[in-house]
Write a protein that holds these residues in place. Structure first.
Motif, PDB file in Angstrom:
ATOM      1  N   SER A   3       0.862  -1.180   0.000  1.00  0.00           N
ATOM      2  CA  SER A   3       0.000   0.000   0.000  1.00  0.00           C
ATOM      3  C   SER A   3       0.900   1.232   0.000  1.00  0.00           C
ATOM      4  CB  SER A   3      -0.937   0.001   1.211  1.00  0.00           C
ATOM      5  OG  SER A   3      -0.202  -0.018   2.413  1.00  0.00           O
ATOM      6  N   THR A   4       0.318   2.370  -0.343  1.00  0.00           N
ATOM      7  CA  THR A   4       1.094   3.609  -0.451  1.00  0.00           C
ATOM      8  C   THR A   4       0.418   4.721   0.332  1.00  0.00           C
ATOM      9  OG1 THR A   4      -0.081   4.396  -2.420  1.00  0.00           O
ATOM     10  CG2 THR A   4       1.816   2.965  -2.791  1.00  0.00           C
ATOM     11  N   GLU A   5       1.234   5.684   0.728  1.00  0.00           N
ATOM     12  CA  GLU A   5       0.673   6.881   1.345  1.00  0.00           C
ATOM     13  C   GLU A   5       1.591   8.056   1.048  1.00  0.00           C
ATOM     14  OE1 GLU A   5      -1.137   8.540   5.550  1.00  0.00           O
ATOM     15  OE2 GLU A   5      -0.531   6.449   5.399  1.00  0.00           O
ATOM     16  N   TRP A   6       0.984   9.160   0.605  1.00  0.00           N
ATOM     17  CA  TRP A   6       1.705  10.409   0.354  1.00  0.00           C
ATOM     18  C   TRP A   6       1.606  11.296   1.587  1.00  0.00           C
ATOM     19  CZ3 TRP A   6       4.837  11.539  -3.582  1.00  0.00           C
ATOM     20  CH2 TRP A   6       4.739  10.782  -4.739  1.00  0.00           C
ATOM     21  N   PHE A   7       2.689  11.999   1.875  1.00  0.00           N
ATOM     22  CA  PHE A   7       2.741  12.945   2.983  1.00  0.00           C
ATOM     23  C   PHE A   7       3.257  14.280   2.462  1.00  0.00           C
ATOM     24  CE2 PHE A   7       3.450   8.738   4.751  1.00  0.00           C
ATOM     25  CZ  PHE A   7       2.580   8.703   5.823  1.00  0.00           C
ATOM     26  N   ASP A  39      12.646  18.782   3.595  1.00  0.00           N
ATOM     27  CA  ASP A  39      11.460  17.966   3.868  1.00  0.00           C
ATOM     28  C   ASP A  39      10.181  18.794   3.949  1.00  0.00           C
ATOM     29  OD1 ASP A  39      12.796  15.582   3.749  1.00  0.00           O
ATOM     30  OD2 ASP A  39      12.951  15.318   5.915  1.00  0.00           O
ATOM     31  N   ILE A  40      10.258  19.984   4.478  1.00  0.00           N
ATOM     32  CA  ILE A  40       9.064  20.825   4.574  1.00  0.00           C
ATOM     33  C   ILE A  40       8.569  21.218   3.189  1.00  0.00           C
ATOM     34  CG2 ILE A  40       8.268  23.127   5.274  1.00  0.00           C
ATOM     35  CD1 ILE A  40       9.874  22.701   7.870  1.00  0.00           C
ATOM     36  N   ALA A  41       9.487  21.423   2.261  1.00  0.00           N
ATOM     37  CA  ALA A  41       9.119  21.839   0.896  1.00  0.00           C
ATOM     38  C   ALA A  41       8.886  20.656  -0.037  1.00  0.00           C
ATOM     39  CB  ALA A  41      10.216  22.738   0.333  1.00  0.00           C
ATOM     40  N   SER A  42       8.759  19.461   0.506  1.00  0.00           N
ATOM     41  CA  SER A  42       8.685  18.254  -0.332  1.00  0.00           C
ATOM     42  C   SER A  42       7.391  17.483  -0.127  1.00  0.00           C
ATOM     43  CB  SER A  42       9.863  17.328   0.000  1.00  0.00           C
ATOM     44  OG  SER A  42      11.091  17.949  -0.276  1.00  0.00           O
ATOM     45  N   MET A  43       7.128  16.622  -1.108  1.00  0.00           N
ATOM     46  CA  MET A  43       6.106  15.584  -0.990  1.00  0.00           C
ATOM     47  C   MET A  43       6.864  14.289  -0.718  1.00  0.00           C
ATOM     48  SD  MET A  43       3.693  16.397  -4.302  1.00  0.00           S
ATOM     49  CE  MET A  43       5.074  16.629  -5.442  1.00  0.00           C
ATOM     50  N   HIS A  44       6.289  13.415   0.086  1.00  0.00           N
ATOM     51  CA  HIS A  44       6.974  12.185   0.477  1.00  0.00           C
ATOM     52  C   HIS A  44       6.044  11.002   0.230  1.00  0.00           C
ATOM     53  CE1 HIS A  44       9.818  14.807   2.583  1.00  0.00           C
ATOM     54  NE2 HIS A  44       8.744  15.486   2.959  1.00  0.00           N
ATOM     55  N   LEU A  45       6.610   9.944  -0.288  1.00  0.00           N
ATOM     56  CA  LEU A  45       5.849   8.724  -0.550  1.00  0.00           C
ATOM     57  C   LEU A  45       6.447   7.592   0.277  1.00  0.00           C
ATOM     58  CD1 LEU A  45       3.735   7.093  -2.155  1.00  0.00           C
ATOM     59  CD2 LEU A  45       5.473   6.819  -3.958  1.00  0.00           C
ATOM     60  N   ARG A  52       3.903  -2.290   7.223  1.00  0.00           N
ATOM     61  CA  ARG A  52       5.274  -2.018   7.649  1.00  0.00           C
ATOM     62  C   ARG A  52       5.943  -1.146   6.588  1.00  0.00           C
ATOM     63  NH1 ARG A  52      10.708  -4.673   7.145  1.00  0.00           N
ATOM     64  NH2 ARG A  52       9.804  -5.844   5.435  1.00  0.00           N
ATOM     65  N   PRO A  53       6.469   0.028   6.963  1.00  0.00           N
ATOM     66  CA  PRO A  53       7.131   0.881   5.957  1.00  0.00           C
ATOM     67  C   PRO A  53       8.393   0.191   5.434  1.00  0.00           C
ATOM     68  CG  PRO A  53       7.393   1.819   8.161  1.00  0.00           C
ATOM     69  CD  PRO A  53       6.512   0.629   8.296  1.00  0.00           C
ATOM     70  N   VAL A  54       8.457   0.016   4.086  1.00  0.00           N
ATOM     71  CA  VAL A  54       9.589  -0.690   3.481  1.00  0.00           C
ATOM     72  C   VAL A  54      10.338   0.157   2.457  1.00  0.00           C
ATOM     73  CG1 VAL A  54       8.654  -2.998   3.904  1.00  0.00           C
ATOM     74  CG2 VAL A  54       8.114  -1.811   1.753  1.00  0.00           C
ATOM     75  N   ALA A  55       9.739   1.266   2.025  1.00  0.00           N
ATOM     76  CA  ALA A  55      10.388   2.123   1.028  1.00  0.00           C
ATOM     77  C   ALA A  55       9.857   3.537   1.180  1.00  0.00           C
ATOM     78  CB  ALA A  55      10.128   1.614  -0.386  1.00  0.00           C
ATOM     79  N   ALA A  56      10.719   4.495   0.833  1.00  0.00           N
ATOM     80  CA  ALA A  56      10.319   5.899   0.906  1.00  0.00           C
ATOM     81  C   ALA A  56      11.124   6.703  -0.106  1.00  0.00           C
ATOM     82  CB  ALA A  56      10.542   6.454   2.313  1.00  0.00           C
ATOM     83  N   GLY A  57      10.538   7.787  -0.529  1.00  0.00           N
ATOM     84  CA  GLY A  57      11.212   8.717  -1.419  1.00  0.00           C
ATOM     85  C   GLY A  57      10.549  10.071  -1.301  1.00  0.00           C
ATOM     86  N   SER A  58      11.288  11.093  -1.695  1.00  0.00           N
ATOM     87  CA  SER A  58      10.796  12.457  -1.564  1.00  0.00           C
ATOM     88  C   SER A  58      10.952  13.203  -2.873  1.00  0.00           C
ATOM     89  CB  SER A  58      11.578  13.180  -0.463  1.00  0.00           C
ATOM     90  OG  SER A  58      11.455  12.486   0.761  1.00  0.00           O
ATOM     91  N   ILE A  59      10.048  14.156  -3.089  1.00  0.00           N
ATOM     92  CA  ILE A  59      10.088  15.020  -4.264  1.00  0.00           C
ATOM     93  C   ILE A  59      10.154  16.455  -3.773  1.00  0.00           C
ATOM     94  CG2 ILE A  59       8.914  15.786  -6.352  1.00  0.00           C
ATOM     95  CD1 ILE A  59       7.327  13.098  -6.245  1.00  0.00           C
ATOM     96  N   LEU A  60      11.247  17.110  -4.105  1.00  0.00           N
ATOM     97  CA  LEU A  60      11.444  18.509  -3.736  1.00  0.00           C
ATOM     98  C   LEU A  60      11.090  19.388  -4.924  1.00  0.00           C
ATOM     99  CD1 LEU A  60      12.639  20.719  -1.825  1.00  0.00           C
ATOM    100  CD2 LEU A  60      14.860  20.239  -2.881  1.00  0.00           C
ATOM    101  N   LEU A  61      10.255  20.368  -4.692  1.00  0.00           N
ATOM    102  CA  LEU A  61       9.976  21.382  -5.709  1.00  0.00           C
ATOM    103  C   LEU A  61      10.844  22.584  -5.381  1.00  0.00           C
ATOM    104  CD1 LEU A  61       8.488  22.568  -8.103  1.00  0.00           C
ATOM    105  CD2 LEU A  61       6.662  23.255  -6.560  1.00  0.00           C
ATOM    106  N   SER A  62      11.815  22.835  -6.235  1.00  0.00           N
ATOM    107  CA  SER A  62      12.737  23.935  -5.998  1.00  0.00           C
ATOM    108  C   SER A  62      13.085  24.583  -7.327  1.00  0.00           C
ATOM    109  CB  SER A  62      14.003  23.410  -5.323  1.00  0.00           C
ATOM    110  OG  SER A  62      14.902  24.454  -5.065  1.00  0.00           O
ATOM    111  N   ASP A  63      13.009  25.884  -7.373  1.00  0.00           N
ATOM    112  CA  ASP A  63      13.321  26.623  -8.597  1.00  0.00           C
ATOM    113  C   ASP A  63      12.536  26.077  -9.791  1.00  0.00           C
ATOM    114  OD1 ASP A  63      15.085  28.161  -7.133  1.00  0.00           O
ATOM    115  OD2 ASP A  63      16.793  26.860  -7.584  1.00  0.00           O
TER     116      ASP A  63
END
Length: 149
Positions: A3-7, A39-45, A52-63
């Motif tokens: 399953s997935t969850e965005w933060f 992290d504050i400026a990002s979306m996280h998956l 059980r959390p097994v993987a994570a990644g982040s997307i930063l929107l910058s410039d």
């Protein structure tokens, strides 16, 4: 079952951080690049296997650029295409948000994995140097289009 969850950056990121800490334990310089500022400026998956959390990644929107960073898969979940699924979902999120180009800052030894997903090493003029400092990645990779392109 996966399953997935965005933060967003103001959510509780304890699951994101637990995956990062498990993967990058012992690599303190890399762990320190995951700053509150990013992290504050990002979306996280986060991907969960039976909750059980097994993987994570982040997307930063910058410039006005979308940058994937902190791609992490816990060791016992590697080889099950979890990382591939994670990055594909992140690319789709970028594209759905209007980004025709995505960047990823990754360790040198992960470049081959990203090349399988149509990323290529960024050339002079394609890199975003100020984000490189923020994300601490070893290699700047770039890709264009949706995940299906």
């Amino acid at each position: 079952m996966i399953s997935t969850e965005w933060f967003n950056g103001f959510d509780d990121l304890s699951d994101v951080n637990s995956v990062r800490n498990a993967v990058f334990r012992g690599d303190e310089p890399r762990l320190k690049t995951f700053t509150n500022e990013n992290d504050i400026a990002s979306m996280h998956l986060v991907l969960y296997d039976n909750h059980r959390p097994v993987a994570a990644g982040s997307i930063l929107l910058s410039d006005f650029s979308f940058v994937l960073y902190g791609i992490s898969v816990i060791g016992d979940s590697r080889g099950d295409h979890i990382g591939d699924f994670l990055v594909r979902l992140m690319i789709r999120k970028c594209f759905d948000c209007g980004a025709k180009t995505q960047y990823a800052f990754v360790p040198h030894d992960a470049c081959g994995f990203f090349e399988k997903l149509a990323f290529k090493p960024a050339q002079a003029g394609e890199t975003i140097e100020n984000i490189s400092v923020k994300c601490g990645g070893d290699s700047c990779m770039i890709r264009h289009g949706d995940i299906n392109e």
